[in-house]
Motif scaffolding. Structure first.
Motif, PDB file in Angstrom:
ATOM      1  N   SER A   1       0.854  -1.186   0.000  1.00 56.75           N
ATOM      2  CA  SER A   1       0.000   0.000   0.000  1.00 56.75           C
ATOM      3  C   SER A   1       0.890   1.237   0.000  1.00 56.75           C
ATOM      4  O   SER A   1       2.124   1.144  -0.014  1.00 56.75           O
ATOM      5  CB  SER A   1      -0.905  -0.003   1.233  1.00 56.75           C
ATOM      6  OG  SER A   1      -0.135   0.158   2.406  1.00 56.75           O
ATOM      7  N   SER A   2       0.268   2.412   0.037  1.00 50.60           N
ATOM      8  CA  SER A   2       1.012   3.672   0.025  1.00 50.60           C
ATOM      9  C   SER A   2       2.089   3.680   1.111  1.00 50.60           C
ATOM     10  O   SER A   2       1.850   3.251   2.235  1.00 50.60           O
ATOM     11  CB  SER A   2       0.036   4.829   0.246  1.00 50.60           C
ATOM     12  OG  SER A   2       0.717   6.055   0.295  1.00 50.60           O
ATOM     13  N   GLN A   3       3.277   4.162   0.753  1.00 46.28           N
ATOM     14  CA  GLN A   3       4.442   4.263   1.648  1.00 46.28           C
ATOM     15  C   GLN A   3       5.024   2.894   2.030  1.00 46.28           C
ATOM     16  O   GLN A   3       5.785   2.797   2.995  1.00 46.28           O
ATOM     17  CB  GLN A   3       4.083   5.036   2.936  1.00 46.28           C
ATOM     18  CG  GLN A   3       3.483   6.403   2.733  1.00 46.28           C
ATOM     19  CD  GLN A   3       4.486   7.415   2.182  1.00 46.28           C
ATOM     20  OE1 GLN A   3       5.646   7.086   1.937  1.00 46.28           O
ATOM     21  NE2 GLN A   3       4.055   8.647   1.966  1.00 46.28           N
ATOM     22  N   TRP A   4       4.702   1.841   1.270  1.00 43.44           N
ATOM     23  CA  TRP A   4       5.233   0.536   1.653  1.00 43.44           C
ATOM     24  C   TRP A   4       6.761   0.522   1.605  1.00 43.44           C
ATOM     25  O   TRP A   4       7.414  -0.162   2.414  1.00 43.44           O
ATOM     26  CB  TRP A   4       4.670  -0.580   0.759  1.00 43.44           C
ATOM     27  CG  TRP A   4       5.246  -0.661  -0.627  1.00 43.44           C
ATOM     28  CD1 TRP A   4       4.740  -0.112  -1.764  1.00 43.44           C
ATOM     29  CD2 TRP A   4       6.445  -1.344  -1.025  1.00 43.44           C
ATOM     30  NE1 TRP A   4       5.536  -0.397  -2.847  1.00 43.44           N
ATOM     31  CE2 TRP A   4       6.599  -1.157  -2.413  1.00 43.44           C
ATOM     32  CE3 TRP A   4       7.410  -2.083  -0.342  1.00 43.44           C
ATOM     33  CZ2 TRP A   4       7.675  -1.683  -3.133  1.00 43.44           C
ATOM     34  CZ3 TRP A   4       8.486  -2.613  -1.056  1.00 43.44           C
ATOM     35  CH2 TRP A   4       8.605  -2.411  -2.434  1.00 43.44           C
ATOM     36  N   GLU A   5       7.332   1.283   0.678  1.00 43.42           N
ATOM     37  CA  GLU A   5       8.791   1.259   0.526  1.00 43.42           C
ATOM     38  C   GLU A   5       9.490   1.805   1.772  1.00 43.42           C
ATOM     39  O   GLU A   5      10.448   1.214   2.280  1.00 43.42           O
ATOM     40  CB  GLU A   5       9.227   2.069  -0.696  1.00 43.42           C
ATOM     41  CG  GLU A   5       8.539   1.664  -1.997  1.00 43.42           C
ATOM     42  CD  GLU A   5       7.351   2.561  -2.321  1.00 43.42           C
ATOM     43  OE1 GLU A   5       7.048   2.725  -3.523  1.00 43.42           O
ATOM     44  OE2 GLU A   5       6.744   3.099  -1.378  1.00 43.42           O
ATOM     45  N   THR A   6       9.021   2.966   2.267  1.00 42.84           N
ATOM     46  CA  THR A   6       9.676   3.575   3.422  1.00 42.84           C
ATOM     47  C   THR A   6       9.419   2.754   4.686  1.00 42.84           C
ATOM     48  O   THR A   6      10.284   2.674   5.566  1.00 42.84           O
ATOM     49  CB  THR A   6       9.179   5.011   3.621  1.00 42.84           C
ATOM     50  OG1 THR A   6       7.741   5.022   3.671  1.00 42.84           O
ATOM     51  CG2 THR A   6       9.624   5.897   2.469  1.00 42.84           C
ATOM     52  N   ARG A   7       8.252   2.137   4.773  1.00 35.22           N
ATOM     53  CA  ARG A   7       7.952   1.318   5.956  1.00 35.22           C
ATOM     54  C   ARG A   7       8.728   0.009   5.926  1.00 35.22           C
ATOM     55  O   ARG A   7       9.186  -0.477   6.960  1.00 35.22           O
ATOM     56  CB  ARG A   7       6.447   1.076   6.052  1.00 35.22           C
ATOM     57  CG  ARG A   7       5.680   2.358   6.301  1.00 35.22           C
ATOM     58  CD  ARG A   7       4.178   2.156   6.303  1.00 35.22           C
ATOM     59  NE  ARG A   7       3.480   3.427   6.486  1.00 35.22           N
ATOM     60  CZ  ARG A   7       2.173   3.562   6.621  1.00 35.22           C
ATOM     61  NH1 ARG A   7       1.408   2.475   6.596  1.00 35.22           N
ATOM     62  NH2 ARG A   7       1.622   4.738   6.794  1.00 35.22           N
ATOM     63  N   ASN A   8       8.876  -0.568   4.753  1.00 34.45           N
ATOM     64  CA  ASN A   8       9.702  -1.768   4.631  1.00 34.45           C
ATOM     65  C   ASN A   8      11.151  -1.440   4.962  1.00 34.45           C
ATOM     66  O   ASN A   8      11.846  -2.223   5.614  1.00 34.45           O
ATOM     67  CB  ASN A   8       9.604  -2.346   3.221  1.00 34.45           C
ATOM     68  CG  ASN A   8      10.418  -3.619   3.065  1.00 34.45           C
ATOM     69  OD1 ASN A   8      10.121  -4.642   3.650  1.00 34.45           O
ATOM     70  ND2 ASN A   8      11.477  -3.545   2.265  1.00 34.45           N
ATOM     71  N   ASP A   9      11.616  -0.272   4.531  1.00 38.26           N
ATOM     72  CA  ASP A   9      12.975   0.148   4.866  1.00 38.26           C
ATOM     73  C   ASP A   9      13.125   0.326   6.374  1.00 38.26           C
ATOM     74  O   ASP A   9      14.152  -0.045   6.951  1.00 38.26           O
ATOM     75  CB  ASP A   9      13.307   1.460   4.144  1.00 38.26           C
ATOM     76  CG  ASP A   9      14.709   1.950   4.453  1.00 38.26           C
ATOM     77  OD1 ASP A   9      15.669   1.280   4.030  1.00 38.26           O
ATOM     78  OD2 ASP A   9      14.839   2.995   5.127  1.00 38.26           O
ATOM     79  N   ALA A  10      12.090   0.884   7.029  1.00 38.74           N
ATOM     80  CA  ALA A  10      12.143   1.048   8.480  1.00 38.74           C
ATOM     81  C   ALA A  10      12.254  -0.299   9.176  1.00 38.74           C
ATOM     82  O   ALA A  10      12.932  -0.443  10.201  1.00 38.74           O
ATOM     83  CB  ALA A  10      10.898   1.786   8.972  1.00 38.74           C
ATOM     84  N   LEU A  11      11.621  -1.306   8.610  1.00 42.43           N
ATOM     85  CA  LEU A  11      11.644  -2.643   9.203  1.00 42.43           C
ATOM     86  C   LEU A  11      13.048  -3.244   9.165  1.00 42.43           C
ATOM     87  O   LEU A  11      13.364  -4.146   9.943  1.00 42.43           O
ATOM     88  CB  LEU A  11      10.668  -3.546   8.438  1.00 42.43           C
ATOM     89  CG  LEU A  11      10.179  -4.824   9.101  1.00 42.43           C
ATOM     90  CD1 LEU A  11       9.493  -4.528  10.425  1.00 42.43           C
ATOM     91  CD2 LEU A  11       9.229  -5.566   8.168  1.00 42.43           C
ATOM     92  N   GLN A  12      13.890  -2.738   8.281  1.00 42.70           N
ATOM     93  CA  GLN A  12      15.230  -3.299   8.130  1.00 42.70           C
ATOM     94  C   GLN A  12      16.204  -2.807   9.186  1.00 42.70           C
ATOM     95  O   GLN A  12      17.212  -3.463   9.443  1.00 42.70           O
ATOM     96  CB  GLN A  12      15.786  -2.975   6.731  1.00 42.70           C
ATOM     97  CG  GLN A  12      14.886  -3.356   5.579  1.00 42.70           C
ATOM     98  CD  GLN A  12      14.418  -4.796   5.648  1.00 42.70           C
ATOM     99  OE1 GLN A  12      15.221  -5.717   5.814  1.00 42.70           O
ATOM    100  NE2 GLN A  12      13.113  -4.997   5.548  1.00 42.70           N
ATOM    101  N   ASN A  13      15.935  -1.655   9.787  1.00 42.58           N
ATOM    102  CA  ASN A  13      16.962  -1.082  10.669  1.00 42.58           C
ATOM    103  C   ASN A  13      16.378  -0.417  11.910  1.00 42.58           C
ATOM    104  O   ASN A  13      16.926   0.561  12.406  1.00 42.58           O
ATOM    105  CB  ASN A  13      17.810  -0.057   9.895  1.00 42.58           C
ATOM    106  CG  ASN A  13      17.088   1.260   9.710  1.00 42.58           C
ATOM    107  OD1 ASN A  13      15.876   1.298   9.502  1.00 42.58           O
ATOM    108  ND2 ASN A  13      17.824   2.352   9.803  1.00 42.58           N
ATOM    109  N   SER A  14      15.276  -0.946  12.420  1.00 46.86           N
ATOM    110  CA  SER A  14      14.635  -0.320  13.570  1.00 46.86           C
ATOM    111  C   SER A  14      14.679  -1.225  14.798  1.00 46.86           C
ATOM    112  O   SER A  14      14.823  -2.437  14.692  1.00 46.86           O
ATOM    113  CB  SER A  14      13.165  -0.001  13.250  1.00 46.86           C
ATOM    114  OG  SER A  14      13.070   0.963  12.240  1.00 46.86           O
ATOM    115  N   LEU A  15      14.538  -0.575  15.948  1.00 44.54           N
ATOM    116  CA  LEU A  15      14.178  -1.295  17.158  1.00 44.54           C
ATOM    117  C   LEU A  15      12.659  -1.291  17.209  1.00 44.54           C
ATOM    118  O   LEU A  15      12.045  -0.227  17.286  1.00 44.54           O
ATOM    119  CB  LEU A  15      14.749  -0.604  18.393  1.00 44.54           C
ATOM    120  CG  LEU A  15      16.270  -0.437  18.470  1.00 44.54           C
ATOM    121  CD1 LEU A  15      16.663   0.255  19.767  1.00 44.54           C
ATOM    122  CD2 LEU A  15      16.977  -1.787  18.358  1.00 44.54           C
TER     123      LEU A  15
END
Length: 749
Positions: free
Chosen positions: A371-385
């Motif tokens: 969905s909208s903003q999936w790219e930035t949210r998927n990126d957040a999943l890669q390097n977040s606590l």
């Protein structure tokens, strides 16, 4: 050659600003670049170079006559600067693909094409025959010199030669050629999602922060401990003062919190309601943070709103984002910004760009469905606590989606799961399915503490009213929890009728001073009022009649509980709303009543077995005994349901990602949300009571959200009123004290 107005910025100035952010971004994400380049089997420098090209060429389409006329307000010039930038980024990357398995695929070109709107198969199709506009070629040649200098300054080598594009055919051909490559993307190319996500997120950081002049804005917070310690001390001192005690001068962390502060990596934190799990999770975060942002994910908008308030108290407004379906409505009242700045903040929040991001879990799960903003949210999943709070609240299908997200998280991500009632079977499933190794810490400080006398009644909950009024007359605060909205309204109405007989009832029946009804079928504005009232109870006796909306994360504390029977984990959550502060000298009563129907739960046998387990625990069970009942209910037999949820989630995610060719962005509308992330036998619709029509239609669409109401779909279909554009009305009477009713409003008769 203008790129921005208010204030004016030339194209070269804007590129320069964006490249300044690019340098900060790469320095901040250095470890992520190393991990992703290994995963994708490309050089780290080539990955970083790809982002450089995206940033350097993303706005070349602004150096055209149509755009320059448009930005100056001269006529209605029809142009797309994203489309018109494609010849330049293509010329730079066409013979140097980031992904060697598909040498014709230009990920950088796709990022530039979609840096203002979603990537989809029909993108720019209206421009398929339109020839390129008039470019300012000499200016762009000068800009190329600047880009070459910037490239050398960063990489310490000459940039690959750039051939000025011929511009002799429609620019649409470029994107159409890229789309033709998508047919060759297969499951083994799934790493493309992560490369594209990284580039798109980096592009947005550089463009948005560069446009806003945010050259010192924080990517993350390094110091969690000090603001957490000060905020916790302030809260404790305030409570001490309210009780007439001498305020404490320092914080002494519980053993459970101390152990949490020493954990490294993925962790399960298990502790009773009200024992400081939130503080423990933040102490865990302090010990694990290495240029990570923080994602705090919760099950409902109500719990998310309350957690955001706590986080802003600790870290300040500028560091904390709120992300859920109505957050835009809430924040436009709070943030004193002009329209442009407000929109930038909303985009950054929805992209999880803030150091602390408090969100419903659904917003993260939407990334699985592109969905909208999936790219930035998927990126957040890669390097977040990522802190997953109240994970016990999810059905097996949603749990399956959460596990799918965990499986796609990067190696540098770390996950903390916290709960008061987490069955062993769920912990074991998470570890087995994700392949991640979790540390386990359980708060044993209150294991032997008894805070409730539990009475299992033979009657139904409507028979509690006499006891409730007696307790009210003795100055008590009483919480009543019904399983359905209809039952809560019935009980509330009977109590209000009888309150005149109470000598301690000094308020008006038509106020919230001493008696309150709270369920899911109030308009949004009225729900907020009730949430605040419950967390700030007045002095003296009080009665709250509610449904399970109070089970999680509301910081409320009552003297007495009356509840309908429910699954044992839900009952334990309800018990946590009484005697929350665990005064050693106080044991509060809790009354559990029989039910004939499982609604809103699916299985009456689980409810009956829960009552059997509860009865076996005795009248005054310790907190350890209560928590252990959850494992007895959700034993190995429950794994069948979990396994079904896992399979359904995995299949649905795979189907959607494959259908969207691993890179496309689809649409999710409000009515689709529950169908994507939650499995329910009771689908709902959003509408507005017809009695608010006159005032609602004077409001802008954002303010109308305050009048939104979610009701069962069958109820909406049966009683829907004529729509007015995007506004859907329901022709049932709305009572400000009771919510939606079964009556027809006068204006519809």
């Amino acid at each position: 050659m203008l790129a921005k107005v208010n204030p004016q910025k030339s194209l070269q100035e804007h590129i320069s600003d964006c490249l300044c952010i690019f340098k900060r971004f790469i320095a901040h994400r250095k470890m992520d670049c190393i991990e992703l380049s290994k995963k994708a089997q490309i050089s780290e420098e080539r990955l970083i170079e790809g982002l450089f090209y995206c940033v350097a060429y993303h706005d070349h389409g602004k150096a055209t006559l149509p755009f320059q006329m448009k930005i100056r307000g001269n006529g209605n010039s029809n142009c797309s600067h994203s489309l018109d930038s494609l010849p330049f980024i293509e010329s730079q990357v066409k013979n140097n693909s980031l992904y060697k398995e598909l040498p014709e695929l230009q990920l950088e070109t796709l990022v530039v094409a979609s840096h203002h709107s979603r990537l989809h198969p029909d993108k720019f199709s209206n421009w398929r025959t339109k020839m390129p506009p008039q470019y300012y070629n000499e200016y762009l040649i000068d800009v190329e010199d600047f880009i070459c200098e910037s490239y050398f300054d960063f990489f310490n080598r000459e940039k690959t030669a750039f051939t000025f594009p011929k511009l002799n055919k429609p620019n649409y051909y470029i994107i159409n050629k890229q789309f033709s490559v998508f047919k060759d993307i297969y499951p083994e190319d799934a790493v493309l999602r992560d490369i594209f996500s990284f580039l798109k997120a980096g592009m947005h950081y550089c463009d948005w922060w560069g446009s806003g002049g945010n050259f010192s804005k924080k990517f993350n917070v390094d110091n969690i401990y000090d603001p957490l310690k000060q905020s916790t001390l302030n809260r404790i001192q305030k409570k001490d003062s309210e009780k007439g005690f001498l305020p404490r001068k320092r914080i002494v962390w519980h053993d459970f919190q101390k152990k949490s502060s020493n954990l490294k990596g993925d962790s399960f934190l298990i502790a009773p309601t009200g024992s400081g799990k939130t503080e423990a999770s933040l102490l865990w975060a302090q010990n694990n943070i290495e240029n990570h942002r923080l994602l705090y994910l919760l099950p409902t908008m109500t719990t998310t709103n309350k957690m955001r308030e706590r986080m802003t108290d600790i870290f300040g407004n500028d560091n904390v984002a709120l992300v859920h379906g109505t957050s835009r409505f809430l924040l436009h009242e709070e943030l004193d910004d002009d329209y442009i700045n407000f929109n930038y903040k909303m985009k950054e929040m929805s992209s999880f760009f803030y150091p602390i991001n408090v969100s419903t879990v659904d917003q993260m799960l939407f990334s699985l469905f592109h969905s909208s903003q999936w790219e930035t949210r998927n990126d957040a999943l890669q390097n977040s606590l990522t802190i997953l709070d109240e994970i016990h609240a999810y059905d097996p299908y949603t749990l399956g989606l959460i596990i799918e997200a965990m499986k796609r998280a990067g190696q540098r991500s770390k996950i903390c799961v916290i709960s008061a009632t987490l069955p062993d079977i769920i912990k074991e499933t998470i570890e087995h399915e994700t392949g991640r190794q979790f540390s386990h810490v359980e708060d044993k400080q209150y294991n032997n503490r008894v805070k409730l006398t539990i009475n299992i009644e033979d009657e139904k909950i409507e028979d509690c009213i006499e006891q409730v009024l007696s307790s009210f007359n003795n100055g008590k605060k009483i919480l009543i929890i019904a399983n359905t909205v209809a039952k809560s309204i019935e009980i509330y109405s009977k109590i209000v009728e009888m309150l005149d007989e109470s000598p301690l009832f000094v308020g008006e029946k038509e106020t919230l001073d001493q008696v309150l009804l709270f369920h899911s079928q109030f308009i949004f504005n009225h729900r907020r009022i009730r949430e605040d009232r419950l967390e700030k109870l007045p002095e003296g006796p009080f009665i709250a009649v509610t449904t399970q909306v109070v089970e999680v994360s509301l910081d409320i504390d009552f003297d007495e509980l009356h509840t309908e029977a429910a699954p044992i984990d839900s009952l334990i959550q309800r018990f946590g709303r009484v005697n929350r502060n665990r005064l050693k000298s106080v044991i509060c009563p809790a009354y559990v009543y029989q039910v004939d129907s499982p609604r809103p739960y699916n299985d009456i046998n689980i409810i009956r077995f829960s009552l059997t387990l509860l009865e076996s625990a005795g009248k005054e069970p310790s907190e350890f005994v209560l928590r252990n009942l959850v494992n007895q209910l959700y034993d190995d037999g429950y794994y069948t349901k979990i396994e079904t949820g896992l399979q359904k989630a995995e299949s649905k995610v795979y189907d959607v990602i494959s259908q969207r060719r691993y890179l496309y962005t689809g649409k999710l509308f409000d009515d689709d949300i529950a169908a994507y992330t939650r499995e329910s036998d009771y689908p709902t619709e959003t509408c507005i009571p017809i009695e608010f029509q006159n005032e609602v239609e004077e409001l802008d669409p954002l303010d109308r959200i305050g009048y939104h109401l979610r009701i069962p779909k069958w109820m909406y279909e049966k009683n829907k009123y004529e729509t007015n554009g995007e506004i859907r009305y329901i022709s049932l009477h709305y009572d400000s004290l009771r919510g939606i009713t079964s009556n027809v409003p006068f204006l519809c008769i």
